[in-house]
Design an enzyme around this catalytic site. Structure first.
Site, PDB file in Angstrom:
ATOM      1  N   HIS A  57      41.341  25.247  33.734  1.00  0.00           N
ATOM      2  CA  HIS A  57      40.743  26.534  34.063  1.00  0.00           C
ATOM      3  C   HIS A  57      40.920  27.471  32.878  1.00  0.00           C
ATOM      4  O   HIS A  57      41.482  27.091  31.867  1.00  0.00           O
ATOM      5  CB  HIS A  57      41.406  27.108  35.312  1.00  0.00           C
ATOM      6  CG  HIS A  57      41.049  26.361  36.554  1.00  0.00           C
ATOM      7  ND1 HIS A  57      41.940  26.142  37.566  1.00  0.00           N
ATOM      8  CD2 HIS A  57      39.911  25.768  36.923  1.00  0.00           C
ATOM      9  CE1 HIS A  57      41.344  25.445  38.524  1.00  0.00           C
ATOM     10  NE2 HIS A  57      40.109  25.213  38.154  1.00  0.00           N
ATOM     11  N   THR A  58      40.430  28.712  33.050  1.00  0.00           N
ATOM     12  CA  THR A  58      40.562  29.702  31.979  1.00  0.00           C
ATOM     13  C   THR A  58      42.014  29.829  31.523  1.00  0.00           C
ATOM     14  O   THR A  58      42.910  30.049  32.342  1.00  0.00           O
ATOM     15  CB  THR A  58      40.081  31.069  32.482  1.00  0.00           C
ATOM     16  OG1 THR A  58      38.826  30.893  33.110  1.00  0.00           O
ATOM     17  CG2 THR A  58      39.941  32.043  31.347  1.00  0.00           C
ATOM     18  N   GLN A  59      42.251  29.673  30.234  1.00  0.00           N
ATOM     19  CA  GLN A  59      43.598  29.830  29.684  1.00  0.00           C
ATOM     20  C   GLN A  59      43.739  31.133  28.919  1.00  0.00           C
ATOM     21  O   GLN A  59      44.829  31.619  28.699  1.00  0.00           O
ATOM     22  CB  GLN A  59      43.907  28.672  28.733  1.00  0.00           C
ATOM     23  CG  GLN A  59      43.795  27.319  29.391  1.00  0.00           C
ATOM     24  CD  GLN A  59      44.954  27.061  30.336  1.00  0.00           C
ATOM     25  OE1 GLN A  59      46.110  27.176  29.973  1.00  0.00           O
ATOM     26  NE2 GLN A  59      44.629  26.718  31.574  1.00  0.00           N
ATOM     27  N   GLU A  60      42.624  31.661  28.464  1.00  0.00           N
ATOM     28  CA  GLU A  60      42.644  32.915  27.723  1.00  0.00           C
ATOM     29  C   GLU A  60      41.261  33.549  27.793  1.00  0.00           C
ATOM     30  O   GLU A  60      40.270  32.848  27.987  1.00  0.00           O
ATOM     31  CB  GLU A  60      43.000  32.647  26.260  1.00  0.00           C
ATOM     32  CG  GLU A  60      42.026  31.678  25.606  1.00  0.00           C
ATOM     33  CD  GLU A  60      42.427  31.307  24.184  1.00  0.00           C
ATOM     34  OE1 GLU A  60      43.215  32.049  23.591  1.00  0.00           O
ATOM     35  OE2 GLU A  60      41.926  30.284  23.698  1.00  0.00           O
ATOM     36  N   TRP A  86      39.948  37.140  34.339  1.00  0.00           N
ATOM     37  CA  TRP A  86      40.866  37.710  33.360  1.00  0.00           C
ATOM     38  C   TRP A  86      40.564  39.171  33.069  1.00  0.00           C
ATOM     39  O   TRP A  86      40.086  39.516  31.991  1.00  0.00           O
ATOM     40  CB  TRP A  86      40.812  36.879  32.070  1.00  0.00           C
ATOM     41  CG  TRP A  86      42.167  36.731  31.459  1.00  0.00           C
ATOM     42  CD1 TRP A  86      42.838  37.689  30.753  1.00  0.00           C
ATOM     43  CD2 TRP A  86      43.027  35.585  31.503  1.00  0.00           C
ATOM     44  NE1 TRP A  86      44.063  37.213  30.365  1.00  0.00           N
ATOM     45  CE2 TRP A  86      44.197  35.923  30.807  1.00  0.00           C
ATOM     46  CE3 TRP A  86      42.906  34.317  32.077  1.00  0.00           C
ATOM     47  CZ2 TRP A  86      45.264  35.028  30.651  1.00  0.00           C
ATOM     48  CZ3 TRP A  86      43.954  33.427  31.911  1.00  0.00           C
ATOM     49  CH2 TRP A  86      45.117  33.789  31.213  1.00  0.00           C
TER      50      TRP A  86
END
Lengths: 264, 273
Positions: free
Chosen positions: A32-35, A140
């Protein structure tokens, strides 16, 4: 002849060798989104005695590159609310263009004369943020929700963890460190909101945008401001778009090492 | 109906030897007993109006709405079986919402009408279902076609109209609609005509002793959302479906009643002389 149907129509193992299944299956776990990728910096907001002032600059950065210079990061939701987003721009676009649009349209189905107020929009957003964090696939962003609710100004924040927090002066990102102390000089607590005029609040937020532009390397000098007011029981949202910072002074830079002209 | 009892009406989707589908025709009959609905496609928007018969004095005024919002820019007015209309609008909402998810934009009214026509037609094909007992008038304003008005019938047929009418007063309403210069009317004028036509259609029918409520909505384009105004004055853009303001409806109703009284007096004079 191979009697297994799944082998029919495929290159024969005895001629071409066994099929390499690693082409089909990813060798890594699903990520999934890490940053965040394309990002927006601070959103700044302050309550005053008749409403809330909220502002965010128009820059979307790609890492340290100033990639898009006309990205508005404030959105009006219904009649009572403005939401500001910092952090990942694509997640912001999902929230603004898909999720919130859908929310408002479905609210209009009822046609019962009721409208979503800031508190409801905020509750919805914080639930979405917390839900996504529990899926280990967060949106995020840090979101500020400004609006008029139940005869009072409303201001609260939620972030990628689904944390909820409310204060009369709020800022996200870099602004949480740089702008909030400045805003708290004007508005130290909930009681002091009553003493702040609209003009004073706008001035304070403008000042924060200027300081942020001085010190935040991911910011720009063009911003959008929205003022949600509820005077005389009528909710009004005034927009100031593509505002340029006024009366900049870079004098302070001279005394700082590594900032402007070098002093040994 | 002469063919009753011949057995060709016992199941959906069965043709009679002379090529009719009785279940669909019965569904159309259900619509003909419902309160009148009309739609007017004006040059700068669309007006929807229904004659809502008051079933009981205990009902709260303004409740049991028969015009529904499907998306920002589309509304549906229905005549016939109300629960069927509810299901129809619910499906229309899903279509509009899935269009937004897929294409990131508002569904054109023609596409929505087309999809709803297909959906309705599917309910004429299987023995496990019955056709829709409603005729729906779909009105909206989009960027491509501007104001547009469609009517979908129980058979699944759907056409675009300048003026559409259905329900028990449709004959009188159609006669009145045909007298109007709809392509050149503004919505404000449309509202007055719509109120008058609903009052005429009500007076022309068996249910005329019953009280009714006039329910009226319009779809117009906000100044900020206008995309194009054509030479003939057709406004294209993102429309907004909402109730016509109360004052306007009341004023339109007052004028409608006055116009009807004048007409009645003239009729009486004609009879006397």
């Amino acid at each position: 002849m191979n009697h297994l149907p799944e082998a029919w129509g495929r290159p024969r193992d005895d001629v071409y060798g066994a099929y390499d299944h690693s082409h089909l299956r990813p060798s890594m776990p699903n990520q999934h989104t890490q940053e965040p990728i394309v990002t927006g910096t601070s959103v700044v907001a302050l309550k005053y005695n008749g409403g809330v002032v909220i502002a965010a600059d128009n820059l979307a950065s790609y890492g340290s590159l100033a990639r898009f210079s006309n990205m508005e990061r404030l959105k009006q939701v219904g009649t009572h609310t403005v939401v500001g987003a910092s952090g990942d721009i694509s997640d912001m676009q999902y929230l603004f263009d898909t999720a919130l649009e859908d929310l408002v349209i479905k609210e209009e189905y009822q046609n019962d004369g009721h409208h979503l107020r800031a508190k409801h929009v905020y509750s919805y957003l914080s639930r979405v943020m917390y839900h996504r964090r529990n899926k280990f696939d967060p949106l995020w962003n840090v979101l500020l929700v400004a609006g008029w609710d139940d005869g009072k100004p409303f201001l609260a924040s939620t972030d990628l963890l689904g944390t909820t927090f409310s204060a009369p002066a709020l800022a996200s990102g870099f602004g949480a460190s740089l702008a909030v102390p400045l805003l708290r000089r004007v508005c130290p607590d909930e009681e002091s909101v009553a003493k702040i005029s609209r003009e004073r609040a706008i001035e304070a937020v403008e000042e924060c945008m200027k300081v942020l532009f001085y010190r935040d390397a991911r910011s720009t000098n063009k911003y959008t401001m929205a003022i949600v007011s509820g005077e005389d029981n009528k909710v009004d949202i005034e927009w100031k778009k593509d505002v340029e910072l006024q009366k900049q002074s870079w004098k302070f830079a001279e005394e700082i090492r590594g900032y402007g002209a070098q002093i040994v | 109906m002469t063919s009753i009892g011949t057995g060709y009406d016992l199941s959906n989707s069965v043709f009679s030897p002379d090529g009719r589908n009785f279940q669909v025709e019965y569904a159309t009959k259900a619509v003909e007993n419902g309160g009148t609905s009309i739609g007017l496609r004006c040059k700068d928007g669309v007006v929807l109006a229904v004659e809502k018969l008051i079933q009981s004095k205990l009902l709260v005024p303004g409740s049991n709405k028969r015009i529904a919002t499907v998306d920002r820019h589309v509304g549906i007015a229905a005549s016939g079986l109300i629960p069927d209309a509810r299901h129809f609008t619910s499906r229309a909402r899903n279509e509009a919402s899935s269009w937004r998810k897929q294409y990131h934009g508002a569904i054109p009214v023609s596409s929505l009408a087309d999809r709803m026509g297909q959906y309705t037609q599917a309910y004429t094909l299987y023995s496990s279902v019955r056709p829709f007992g409603v005729t729906c008038i779909i009105g909206g304003v989009d960027e491509e076609a501007g104001p547009s008005l469609w009517m979908v019938e129980p058979s699944g047929v759907g056409w675009g109209y300048f003026g559409a009418a259905t329900g028990r007063g449709r004959q009188a309403a159609k006669a009145e609609l045909e007298k109007l210069d709809l392509p050149n009317l503004t919505v404000e004028e449309g509202v007055k005509h719509a109120a008058r036509i609903i009052h005429i259609a009500h007076g022309d029918n068996a249910g005329k002793d019953k009280d009714f409520e006039l329910e009226m909505t319009w779809v117009r384009v906000d100044k900020a959302n206008v995309v194009e105004v054509t030479e003939s004055g057709v406004v294209k853009g993102h429309g907004r479906h909402e109730e016509v303001p109360k004052e306007l409806v009341e004023e339109a109703e007052r004028e409608a009643k006055k116009a009807l009284e004048v007409e009645d007096e003239e009729d009486e004079k004609m009879e006397e002389s």
